[in-house]
Design an enzyme around this catalytic site. Structure first.
Site, mmCIF file in Angstrom:
data_model
loop_
_atom_site.group_PDB
_atom_site.id
_atom_site.type_symbol
_atom_site.label_atom_id
_atom_site.label_comp_id
_atom_site.label_asym_id
_atom_site.label_seq_id
_atom_site.Cartn_x
_atom_site.Cartn_y
_atom_site.Cartn_z
ATOM 1 N N SER A 1 10.263 75.897 20.568
ATOM 2 C CA SER A 1 11.543 75.573 21.199
ATOM 3 C C SER A 1 11.360 75.425 22.696
ATOM 4 O O SER A 1 10.545 76.124 23.310
ATOM 5 C CB SER A 1 12.580 76.671 20.912
ATOM 6 O OG SER A 1 13.751 76.493 21.690
ATOM 7 N N HIS B 1 17.296 80.151 -8.350
ATOM 8 C CA HIS B 1 18.626 80.080 -7.715
ATOM 9 C C HIS B 1 18.616 80.801 -6.364
ATOM 10 O O HIS B 1 19.615 81.415 -5.964
ATOM 11 C CB HIS B 1 19.709 80.673 -8.626
ATOM 12 C CG HIS B 1 19.756 80.060 -9.988
ATOM 13 N ND1 HIS B 1 20.370 78.866 -10.251
ATOM 14 C CD2 HIS B 1 19.205 80.471 -11.174
ATOM 15 C CE1 HIS B 1 20.237 78.567 -11.532
ATOM 16 N NE2 HIS B 1 19.522 79.519 -12.117
#
Length: 448
Positions: A277, A154
């Site tokens: 980037s 989870h």
């Protein structure tokens, strides 16, 4: 640029050179020619056409000799997917032999079986790629089988695992993917020959024998009945490809998550010159894994067409089987690229062991609260121990206190468990269960 698969810029992201060759226009035509050769030989063997005709058909069946301009123009004029090719091939043969090309066959016999030949070649490539990737992942599993790492359920820390255990799970799944493909190929790589409506009426009492020899000549399975409108074989193939692609997608997604700045346990690989980037110089983005997952999405979406195409009308429905030429080839092309990129990731992967250790100890002992609970449960019962350790764990979390300090201050714990035992139990490396054994089992099963 007609397609990214053939783009000069992006073709290697969406396909591989080997797979592009399998699905080239020439390869498709050659697959049809191979079918006509197999058919002619089968018919000559069974006395349907002269042996000399079969020999000439085999001699002239070379895609490089076909006039592609003639065929393309023929497609425009006839709106038929095969007739221009039949005419072009007939022109290469003597008038007597040309009259025996495509004898007793229907278009779908040739196009279906030709496509099966292409898919078989494609799967040969995919299996080799998957075998190589499987061995790469097994190498990683062995190397890191004893390196403790935070297991997460989870999206939260759960109990310790080892990094090798994570790799071994991937390897075991890849092994099953490969095993599934190898097992199912004898089902979906079958020839298709039935004539007009699949009944073999055009060959009278020779139909079944010709069909069987036609398939044998091509090394394909012999169907019990014509499958012009039974597309479960191709749905089976596309499902197997999509399942295998999903395994690689899961691997890519996990690496993306483990490369998050705040986790930074595993990195897909970096060398000076790789740019994350165009505007943020510091970025080390997992862009190869993102490309992989993009390809996997394409594979999975195309697999749905395999199920759609199973619903066909009457004894032929071209509107569906012509979609197979597109979606099946695209699945193989982009999946091949995804495997190749994942192999690159495995080769260049960076494992940040210091960060793995840091993250493992991030919760100051809470990651092994289960072990403390189970030990205490031997004295006060499992449910009671759960309540006690639950309260202590939440206090440690909320107050930012070491779990050990909270446990030592709780008489419900120290009454039965001494400090030395607690310190030992709070060592994450001592609570990785059977990870090492399971890694060894996976390696033993799949290592070739």
């Amino acid at each position: 640029m007609a397609s990214l698969i053939n783009s000069e810029l992006f073709k290697d992201q969406y396909s591989t050179k080997e797979m592009r060759a399998v699905f080239s226009g020439r390869a498709q035509i050659q697959s049809w020619l191979d079918c006509w050769v197999a058919l002619a030989k089968a018919e000559a063997k069974n006395g349907v056409i002269p042996e000399s005709a079969a020999e000439e058909i085999a001699q002239k069946a070379h895609a490089e000799d076909i006039d592609m301009d003639y065929v393309r123009e023929g497609f425009k004029k006839t709106s038929h997917p095969l007739m221009p090719q039949i005419r072009a091939f007939t022109k290469l043969c003597s008038p007597e032999t040309g009259g025996y090309i495509h004898w007793g066959a229907t278009t779908q016999d040739i196009t279906d079986t030709g496509m099966i030949l292409q898919l078989r070649n494609a799967q040969d490539i995919l299996e080799k790629q998957l075998e190589h990737l499987l061995n790469q992942v097994l190498d990683k599993a062995e190397k890191y089988k004893a390196l403790p790492e935070a297991g997460r359920t989870h999206a939260q820390h759960a109990v310790p695992i080892t990094l090798g255990y994570k790799f071994a799970i991937w390897a075991d799944e890849l092994g099953r993917d490969l095993e599934r493909l190898q097992h199912d190929r004898k089902t979906y790589f079958a020839g298709n020959f039935g004539g007009a409506a699949g009944t073999l009426a055009s060959l009278f009492d020779k139909g079944i024998a010709v069909r069987n020899d036609f398939c044998k000549n091509l090394g394909l399975a012999i169907p019990t009945i014509t499958w012009h409108v039974s597309r479960d074989r191709l749905a089976n193939f596309s499902s197997d490809i999509a399942i295998a692609a999903s395994t690689i997608g899961k691997m890519a997604n996990e690496i993306i998550n483990l490369q998050r700045t705040e986790i930074e346990e595993v990195e897909e690989g970096f060398q000076m010159g790789k740019v994350g980037s165009s505007t943020m110089p510091q970025k080390r983005n997992p862009m190869i894994c993102e490309n992989i997952y993009a390809n996997v999405r394409l594979v999975k979406n195309n697999a749905n067409l395999g199920l759609e195409a199973m619903v066909q009308e009457h004894e032929r429905d071209m509107s569906f089987w012509q979609t197979e030429w597109m979606y099946l080839s695209e699945m193989c092309l982009v999946f091949s690229a995804a495997i190749k990129m994942m192999s690159q990731v495995m080769d260049q992967m960076i494992v940040h062991e210091d960060n793995i250790k840091r993250n493992l100890n991030m919760t100051h002992g809470l990651i092994v609260s289960e072990r403390v609970m189970l030990d205490l449960g031997r004295y006060i019962g499992r449910q009671n121990a759960h309540e006690v350790i639950y309260e202590d764990a939440q206090k440690a979390f909320n107050d930012g206190i070491d779990f050990l300090d909270v446990l030592l201050a709780d008489e419900r714990v120290t009454k039965d468990v001494d400090e030395a035992t607690l310190r030992e139990m709070l060592d994450p490396a001592r609570y990785v269960g059977s990870c090492v054994q399971m890694v060894d089992d996976v390696v033993k099963k799949w290592r070739k």
